[in-house]
Design a protein around this motif. Structure first.
Motif, PDB file in Angstrom:
ATOM      1  N   ILE A  79       0.833  -1.201   0.000  1.00  0.00           N
ATOM      2  CA  ILE A  79       0.000   0.000   0.000  1.00  0.00           C
ATOM      3  C   ILE A  79       0.870   1.254   0.000  1.00  0.00           C
ATOM      4  O   ILE A  79       0.609   2.214  -0.734  1.00  0.00           O
ATOM      5  CB  ILE A  79      -0.954  -0.007   1.210  1.00  0.00           C
ATOM      6  N   LEU A  80       1.929   1.235   0.816  1.00  0.00           N
ATOM      7  CA  LEU A  80       2.832   2.392   0.859  1.00  0.00           C
ATOM      8  C   LEU A  80       3.539   2.587  -0.479  1.00  0.00           C
ATOM      9  O   LEU A  80       3.662   3.724  -0.973  1.00  0.00           O
ATOM     10  CB  LEU A  80       3.851   2.214   1.988  1.00  0.00           C
ATOM     11  N   THR A 137       1.019   3.803  -3.017  1.00  0.00           N
ATOM     12  CA  THR A 137       0.705   5.213  -2.771  1.00  0.00           C
ATOM     13  C   THR A 137       1.823   6.110  -3.292  1.00  0.00           C
ATOM     14  O   THR A 137       1.567   7.177  -3.855  1.00  0.00           O
ATOM     15  CB  THR A 137       0.501   5.458  -1.262  1.00  0.00           C
ATOM     16  N   VAL A 153       1.407   6.383  -6.995  1.00  0.00           N
ATOM     17  CA  VAL A 153       0.325   7.324  -7.307  1.00  0.00           C
ATOM     18  C   VAL A 153       0.797   8.761  -7.106  1.00  0.00           C
ATOM     19  O   VAL A 153       0.500   9.647  -7.905  1.00  0.00           O
ATOM     20  CB  VAL A 153      -0.912   7.031  -6.421  1.00  0.00           C
ATOM     21  N   TRP A 154       1.547   8.985  -6.039  1.00  0.00           N
ATOM     22  CA  TRP A 154       2.056  10.327  -5.747  1.00  0.00           C
ATOM     23  C   TRP A 154       3.002  10.809  -6.860  1.00  0.00           C
ATOM     24  O   TRP A 154       2.894  11.943  -7.331  1.00  0.00           O
ATOM     25  CB  TRP A 154       2.779  10.325  -4.404  1.00  0.00           C
ATOM     26  N   SER A 175      -9.411   2.843 -10.225  1.00  0.00           N
ATOM     27  CA  SER A 175      -9.880   1.932  -9.178  1.00  0.00           C
ATOM     28  C   SER A 175     -11.188   1.268  -9.573  1.00  0.00           C
ATOM     29  O   SER A 175     -11.394   0.069  -9.321  1.00  0.00           O
ATOM     30  CB  SER A 175     -10.037   2.685  -7.852  1.00  0.00           C
ATOM     31  N   SER A 225     -13.397   8.764  -1.786  1.00  0.00           N
ATOM     32  CA  SER A 225     -12.539   9.816  -2.321  1.00  0.00           C
ATOM     33  C   SER A 225     -13.279  11.151  -2.389  1.00  0.00           C
ATOM     34  O   SER A 225     -12.706  12.207  -2.106  1.00  0.00           O
ATOM     35  CB  SER A 225     -12.039   9.430  -3.715  1.00  0.00           C
ATOM     36  N   GLY A 273       0.008   1.865  -9.484  1.00  0.00           N
ATOM     37  CA  GLY A 273      -0.203   2.043  -8.056  1.00  0.00           C
ATOM     38  C   GLY A 273      -1.592   1.635  -7.608  1.00  0.00           C
ATOM     39  O   GLY A 273      -1.759   0.992  -6.564  1.00  0.00           O
ATOM     40  N   LEU A 321      -2.989  -1.142  -4.796  1.00  0.00           N
ATOM     41  CA  LEU A 321      -3.923  -0.782  -3.720  1.00  0.00           C
ATOM     42  C   LEU A 321      -5.128  -1.720  -3.690  1.00  0.00           C
ATOM     43  O   LEU A 321      -5.527  -2.207  -2.634  1.00  0.00           O
ATOM     44  CB  LEU A 321      -4.394   0.660  -3.902  1.00  0.00           C
ATOM     45  N   ALA A 323      -5.630   7.150  -0.642  1.00  0.00           N
ATOM     46  CA  ALA A 323      -4.452   7.031  -1.505  1.00  0.00           C
ATOM     47  C   ALA A 323      -4.699   7.607  -2.895  1.00  0.00           C
ATOM     48  O   ALA A 323      -3.843   8.297  -3.453  1.00  0.00           O
ATOM     49  CB  ALA A 323      -4.023   5.569  -1.607  1.00  0.00           C
ATOM     50  N   THR A 324      -5.874   7.328  -3.456  1.00  0.00           N
ATOM     51  CA  THR A 324      -6.158   7.820  -4.807  1.00  0.00           C
ATOM     52  C   THR A 324      -6.517   9.298  -4.827  1.00  0.00           C
ATOM     53  O   THR A 324      -6.580   9.901  -5.905  1.00  0.00           O
ATOM     54  CB  THR A 324      -7.306   7.015  -5.449  1.00  0.00           C
ATOM     55  N   LEU A 369      -4.653  11.530  -3.434  1.00  0.00           N
ATOM     56  CA  LEU A 369      -3.413  12.289  -3.344  1.00  0.00           C
ATOM     57  C   LEU A 369      -3.196  13.257  -4.514  1.00  0.00           C
ATOM     58  O   LEU A 369      -2.754  14.387  -4.304  1.00  0.00           O
ATOM     59  CB  LEU A 369      -2.221  11.338  -3.240  1.00  0.00           C
TER      60      LEU A 369
END
Length: 337
Positions: free
Chosen positions: A10-11, A14, A17-18, A58, A79, A202, A206, A232-233, A235
């Motif tokens: 997950i990290l 993320t 995604v970032w 997603s 979100s 990413g 997730l 996360a999404t 971001l």
């Protein structure tokens, strides 16, 4: 051990995604300047659609790859709540207040509130006309029903196009011209596509991780979509809006939030249905989440309209409302599932 691996994935997802959002934000901002678009369109269309790609991914990945449409819906609704409560709250604290204007509130805001109602109407029609046999609260969303919010988004694009045409006419009358990019826009479009690829990879990480976490803790996947995937999404939206708030550009910051949510509700969720052909929606789960989204939206606009800005206290209140939302959903998932 499985939980630790999922947390690590997950990290890492993320972070992907970032990074993708960083590439995307830079490219989208310069492309908007190159094509000489007004601030409200930059925020609500160019940056909003681009930064909403994780939510769209997603829904597509959850439905097409994993066969879990409800997980995609949860990610989009979660979100939207995150965007309405957390992003303005953090942006306002970073920018020491978040300015708005009447055009953004009455046009973008009202259209977004109608979008919430349109999606809720689609869910209700699915329950009324296509109920699932043996279930009191489940209905099938078909492609014709999914086209209802998509068509409404087409109206939104038309209105934004009209604003863009009027804006360009005004700029020409004032002797202003679009900014030219050295070397053309090709490299920027390539960078934008690369950013979208990072985001897609990413999001897949997730989705896979939260499905495993849901199975390990014996909790609904809907909760993990509302919390982990949603945060996360979101971001990219947070990054774009916070950067705009730092520049003291509250209109772009808020227009990005509202434009992203409009895209998420009217496009990201229906796309999953259009891909799968038909999807089951549990109205007993979706309705409370959508209801809370409506309440959060009303709270935000009351705060924005009072002084056409968010104060520090109002920003903290928005963040407290989001903490309450997560707490409520967590109790429901772990103790009443």
């Amino acid at each position: 051990m499985v939980v630790i691996v999922c947390i690590f994935v997950i990290l890492a997802a993320t972070a992907a995604v970032w990074h993708g959002s960083f590439l995307l934000e830079k490219a989208a901002g310069r492309l908007a300047a190159h094509y000489h678009l007004p601030a409200v369109v930059q925020g609500s269309i160019i940056m909003a659609v681009g930064s909403s790609f994780p939510e769209l991914s997603s829904t597509v990945i959850a439905t097409l790859v994993h066969g879990k449409f409800e997980l995609g819906v949860a990610a989009v609704v979660g979100s939207a709540v995150f965007n309405i409560l957390v992003i303005p709250g953090v942006s306002g604290l970073v920018g020491k207040g978040l300015e708005a204007d009447r055009e953004m509130i009455y046009k973008e805001g009202l259209f977004y509130m109608i979008s919430v109602a349109v999606l809720m109407l689609s869910f209700a029609l699915a329950l009324i006309y296509y109920p699932v046999a043996g279930s009191q609260w489940e209905g099938s969303i078909t492609r014709p029903l999914a086209l209802l919010p998509v068509g409404f988004y087409g109206l939104y694009i038309f209105l934004q196009h009209q604003d863009t045409v009027e804006y360009r006419i005004q700029q020409r009358e004032n002797g202003l011209h679009a900014q030219k990019i050295q070397g053309g826009a090709g490299r920027l479009w390539l960078r934008l596509v690369l950013g979208l690829a990072f985001i897609g990879i990413g999001v897949e990480g997730l989705v896979r991780s939260v499905i495993i976490l849901g199975d390990v803790f014996n909790t609904p996947h809907f909760f993990w979509g509302l919390s982990v995937i949603a945060a996360a999404t979101s971001l990219p939206d947070a990054f774009v809006s916070i950067q705009a708030a730092r520049r003291k550009d509250g209109v772009v910051s808020m227009a990005n939030v509202l434009g992203s949510n409009t895209f998420d509700l009217l496009i990201a969720i229906p796309v999953g249905v259009l891909i799968a052909g038909t999807c089951i929606i549990d109205f007993s789960v979706a309705a409370p989440a959508m209801g809370l989204l409506a309440v959060a939206t009303i709270a935000l606009f009351i705060m924005l309209r009072t002084q056409l800005r968010l104060t520090r206290f109002e920003c903290i209140l928005l963040l407290a409302l989001y903490a309450g939302f997560l707490g409520w959903m967590g109790v429901d998932a772990f103790f009443y599932a």
